[in-house]
Write a protein that holds these residues in place. Structure first.
Motif, PDB file in Angstrom:
ATOM      1  N   CYS A  27     -45.952   8.285  -5.500  1.00 32.49           N
ATOM      2  CA  CYS A  27     -45.059   7.155  -5.761  1.00 32.49           C
ATOM      3  C   CYS A  27     -45.428   6.337  -6.999  1.00 32.49           C
ATOM      4  O   CYS A  27     -44.660   5.473  -7.410  1.00 32.49           O
ATOM      5  CB  CYS A  27     -44.999   6.222  -4.543  1.00 32.49           C
ATOM      6  N   ARG A  28     -46.570   6.607  -7.598  1.00 35.34           N
ATOM      7  CA  ARG A  28     -47.000   5.822  -8.746  1.00 35.34           C
ATOM      8  C   ARG A  28     -46.221   6.214  -9.999  1.00 35.34           C
ATOM      9  O   ARG A  28     -45.670   7.324 -10.090  1.00 35.34           O
ATOM     10  CB  ARG A  28     -48.493   6.034  -9.003  1.00 35.34           C
ATOM     11  N   GLU A  29     -46.222   5.308 -10.961  1.00 34.87           N
ATOM     12  CA  GLU A  29     -45.700   5.638 -12.291  1.00 34.87           C
ATOM     13  C   GLU A  29     -46.803   6.226 -13.159  1.00 34.87           C
ATOM     14  O   GLU A  29     -46.569   7.159 -13.924  1.00 34.87           O
ATOM     15  CB  GLU A  29     -45.112   4.396 -12.956  1.00 34.87           C
ATOM     16  N   GLN A  30     -48.004   5.658 -13.060  1.00 37.74           N
ATOM     17  CA  GLN A  30     -49.141   6.184 -13.802  1.00 37.74           C
ATOM     18  C   GLN A  30     -50.429   5.622 -13.220  1.00 37.74           C
ATOM     19  O   GLN A  30     -50.426   4.610 -12.522  1.00 37.74           O
ATOM     20  CB  GLN A  30     -49.050   5.840 -15.290  1.00 37.74           C
ATOM     21  N   VAL A  31     -51.536   6.309 -13.482  1.00 37.12           N
ATOM     22  CA  VAL A  31     -52.858   5.814 -13.113  1.00 37.12           C
ATOM     23  C   VAL A  31     -53.257   4.743 -14.125  1.00 37.12           C
ATOM     24  O   VAL A  31     -53.078   4.922 -15.333  1.00 37.12           O
ATOM     25  CB  VAL A  31     -53.897   6.951 -13.117  1.00 37.12           C
ATOM     26  N   VAL A  32     -53.809   3.633 -13.629  1.00 36.93           N
ATOM     27  CA  VAL A  32     -54.234   2.548 -14.521  1.00 36.93           C
ATOM     28  C   VAL A  32     -55.753   2.458 -14.470  1.00 36.93           C
ATOM     29  O   VAL A  32     -56.330   1.794 -13.604  1.00 36.93           O
ATOM     30  CB  VAL A  32     -53.590   1.205 -14.134  1.00 36.93           C
ATOM     31  N   HIS A  33     -56.410   3.165 -15.396  1.00 42.23           N
ATOM     32  CA  HIS A  33     -57.867   3.106 -15.479  1.00 42.23           C
ATOM     33  C   HIS A  33     -58.288   1.872 -16.286  1.00 42.23           C
ATOM     34  O   HIS A  33     -57.455   1.089 -16.746  1.00 42.23           O
ATOM     35  CB  HIS A  33     -58.409   4.384 -16.118  1.00 42.23           C
ATOM     36  N   GLY A  34     -59.600   1.724 -16.453  1.00 40.85           N
ATOM     37  CA  GLY A  34     -60.134   0.546 -17.117  1.00 40.85           C
ATOM     38  C   GLY A  34     -59.752   0.443 -18.579  1.00 40.85           C
ATOM     39  O   GLY A  34     -59.362   1.420 -19.226  1.00 40.85           O
ATOM     40  N   TYR A  97     -60.002  -1.997 -11.914  1.00 43.70           N
ATOM     41  CA  TYR A  97     -59.565  -2.226 -10.537  1.00 43.70           C
ATOM     42  C   TYR A  97     -60.384  -1.397  -9.550  1.00 43.70           C
ATOM     43  O   TYR A  97     -60.955  -0.371  -9.903  1.00 43.70           O
ATOM     44  CB  TYR A  97     -58.098  -1.803 -10.376  1.00 43.70           C
ATOM     45  N   LEU A  98     -60.361  -1.851  -8.281  1.00 42.24           N
ATOM     46  CA  LEU A  98     -60.916  -1.035  -7.205  1.00 42.24           C
ATOM     47  C   LEU A  98     -60.131   0.262  -7.071  1.00 42.24           C
ATOM     48  O   LEU A  98     -60.700   1.341  -6.925  1.00 42.24           O
ATOM     49  CB  LEU A  98     -60.830  -1.776  -5.861  1.00 42.24           C
ATOM     50  N   THR A  99     -58.802   0.156  -7.041  1.00 40.98           N
ATOM     51  CA  THR A  99     -57.940   1.329  -6.943  1.00 40.98           C
ATOM     52  C   THR A  99     -57.028   1.372  -8.157  1.00 40.98           C
ATOM     53  O   THR A  99     -56.544   0.345  -8.613  1.00 40.98           O
ATOM     54  CB  THR A  99     -57.090   1.299  -5.658  1.00 40.98           C
ATOM     55  N   ARG A 100     -56.772   2.567  -8.665  1.00 41.59           N
ATOM     56  CA  ARG A 100     -56.114   2.727  -9.961  1.00 41.59           C
ATOM     57  C   ARG A 100     -54.618   3.012  -9.864  1.00 41.59           C
ATOM     58  O   ARG A 100     -53.956   3.120 -10.884  1.00 41.59           O
ATOM     59  CB  ARG A 100     -56.797   3.857 -10.751  1.00 41.59           C
ATOM     60  N   CYS A 101     -54.113   3.164  -8.637  1.00 47.78           N
ATOM     61  CA  CYS A 101     -52.697   3.467  -8.455  1.00 47.78           C
ATOM     62  C   CYS A 101     -52.050   2.405  -7.578  1.00 47.78           C
ATOM     63  O   CYS A 101     -52.679   1.876  -6.659  1.00 47.78           O
ATOM     64  CB  CYS A 101     -52.506   4.842  -7.813  1.00 47.78           C
ATOM     65  N   ARG A 102     -50.782   2.142  -7.846  1.00 46.91           N
ATOM     66  CA  ARG A 102     -50.058   1.099  -7.107  1.00 46.91           C
ATOM     67  C   ARG A 102     -49.073   1.720  -6.140  1.00 46.91           C
ATOM     68  O   ARG A 102     -48.314   2.609  -6.500  1.00 46.91           O
ATOM     69  CB  ARG A 102     -49.308   0.200  -8.093  1.00 46.91           C
ATOM     70  N   HIS A 103     -49.110   1.241  -4.913  1.00 48.24           N
ATOM     71  CA  HIS A 103     -48.051   1.572  -3.963  1.00 48.24           C
ATOM     72  C   HIS A 103     -47.076   0.404  -3.961  1.00 48.24           C
ATOM     73  O   HIS A 103     -47.483  -0.757  -3.848  1.00 48.24           O
ATOM     74  CB  HIS A 103     -48.609   1.794  -2.553  1.00 48.24           C
ATOM     75  N   PRO A 104     -45.782   0.663  -4.094  1.00 48.08           N
ATOM     76  CA  PRO A 104     -44.828  -0.445  -4.233  1.00 48.08           C
ATOM     77  C   PRO A 104     -44.616  -1.274  -2.974  1.00 48.08           C
ATOM     78  O   PRO A 104     -44.048  -2.370  -3.044  1.00 48.08           O
ATOM     79  CB  PRO A 104     -43.522   0.269  -4.628  1.00 48.08           C
ATOM     80  N   GLU A 105     -45.113  -0.784  -1.819  1.00 46.97           N
ATOM     81  CA  GLU A 105     -44.803  -1.467  -0.562  1.00 46.97           C
ATOM     82  C   GLU A 105     -46.018  -1.923   0.227  1.00 46.97           C
ATOM     83  O   GLU A 105     -45.873  -2.600   1.241  1.00 46.97           O
ATOM     84  CB  GLU A 105     -43.952  -0.547   0.321  1.00 46.97           C
ATOM     85  N   ARG A 106     -47.209  -1.580  -0.217  1.00 48.09           N
ATOM     86  CA  ARG A 106     -48.392  -1.947   0.572  1.00 48.09           C
ATOM     87  C   ARG A 106     -49.638  -1.977  -0.288  1.00 48.09           C
ATOM     88  O   ARG A 106     -49.659  -1.457  -1.409  1.00 48.09           O
ATOM     89  CB  ARG A 106     -48.590  -0.944   1.713  1.00 48.09           C
ATOM     90  N   ALA A 107     -50.673  -2.585   0.288  1.00 50.16           N
ATOM     91  CA  ALA A 107     -51.986  -2.562  -0.368  1.00 50.16           C
ATOM     92  C   ALA A 107     -52.646  -1.209  -0.135  1.00 50.16           C
ATOM     93  O   ALA A 107     -52.257  -0.441   0.761  1.00 50.16           O
ATOM     94  CB  ALA A 107     -52.866  -3.669   0.202  1.00 50.16           C
ATOM     95  N   ALA A 108     -53.642  -0.912  -0.924  1.00 46.99           N
ATOM     96  CA  ALA A 108     -54.384   0.337  -0.757  1.00 46.99           C
ATOM     97  C   ALA A 108     -55.111   0.348   0.578  1.00 46.99           C
ATOM     98  O   ALA A 108     -55.574  -0.687   1.074  1.00 46.99           O
ATOM     99  CB  ALA A 108     -55.385   0.502  -1.892  1.00 46.99           C
ATOM    100  N   THR A 109     -55.216   1.514   1.173  1.00 48.89           N
ATOM    101  CA  THR A 109     -55.977   1.667   2.410  1.00 48.89           C
ATOM    102  C   THR A 109     -57.468   1.715   2.097  1.00 48.89           C
ATOM    103  O   THR A 109     -57.873   1.911   0.945  1.00 48.89           O
ATOM    104  CB  THR A 109     -55.575   2.958   3.141  1.00 48.89           C
TER     105      THR A 109
END
Length: 211
Positions: A27-34, A97-109
């Protein structure tokens, strides 16, 4: 793993096609690394990319809350760009970030956070920062497990905001998430860093990067 000193975006060349978390990869658009100075003394660490950061591919950019972070970076001398810049010209600071991908509906598990730990651990080993700015309770609690002697549940980012917490090998300067900060809390954070952190030999040494 070698740092590309002249690259601000993903200077450690981390996997931009990572699929360790299938639910996020789908579901991500892209990975967001540092992003930032690979030799910086400061690391600003958030929980996961905002919608704006996912669009730009640069941590802490792309929306109003992220502009507060960029304004703080400018006030501290870490950025020479306006707060709305999508590719800020930063120095002596690294954003991640702790996690590099965004879920549009929830926080990372918790599992997704664990899957991203190797990325963060590698960044911290390579950068070896003096100061980490954990943004929000979840980030502060995650760092507490490995890098402080305090129990994670003893931390409250609203109480610890704009203070210094001793860690193992570096210090933590916790920050309330920018979307929840008041202007007064922003000013308190900037003042604390200028008066209590920079005064202890952390005053803008620019890391190993010169631009």
């Amino acid at each position: 793993m070698d740092a590309h000193q002249e690259e601000l975006s993903n200077p450690f060349a981390m996997d931009e096609d990572c699929r360790n978390c299938p639910a996020l990869a789908d579901c991500r658009e892209q990975v967001v690394h540092g992003y930032g100075d690979a030799g910086g003394e400061f690391v600003f660490l958030g929980e996961s990319p905002s919608a704006g950061a996912e669009e730009t591919g640069v941590p802490f950019t792309g929306d109003a809350a992220d502009e507060r972070i960029q304004r703080i970076l400018g006030e501290l001398g870490f950025s020479r760009s306006p707060p709305e810049a999508d590719d800020p010209d930063v120095q002596n600071v690294y954003l991640t970030y702790l996690t590099r991908c965004r879920h549009p509906e929830r926080a990372a598990t918790d599992e997704e956070v664990r899957n991203c730990e190797p990325f963060l651990n590698a960044e911290l080993r390579m950068i070896n920062p003096h100061i980490i700015v954990p943004i929000g309770d979840r980030v502060l609690e995650e760092l507490a497990v490995e890098y402080t002697t305090r129990a994670p549940e003893s931390f409250d980012v609203f109480e610890e905001h704009a203070t210094t917490v001793r860690g193992r090998g570096f210090e933590l300067v916790p920050m309330i998430p920018p979307a929840e900060q008041t202007d007064e809390q922003e000013a308190a954070f900037v003042e604390h860093v200028k008066e209590n952190v920079f005064s202890r030999d952390y005053r803008q040494t620019k890391g190993r990067r010169s631009r």
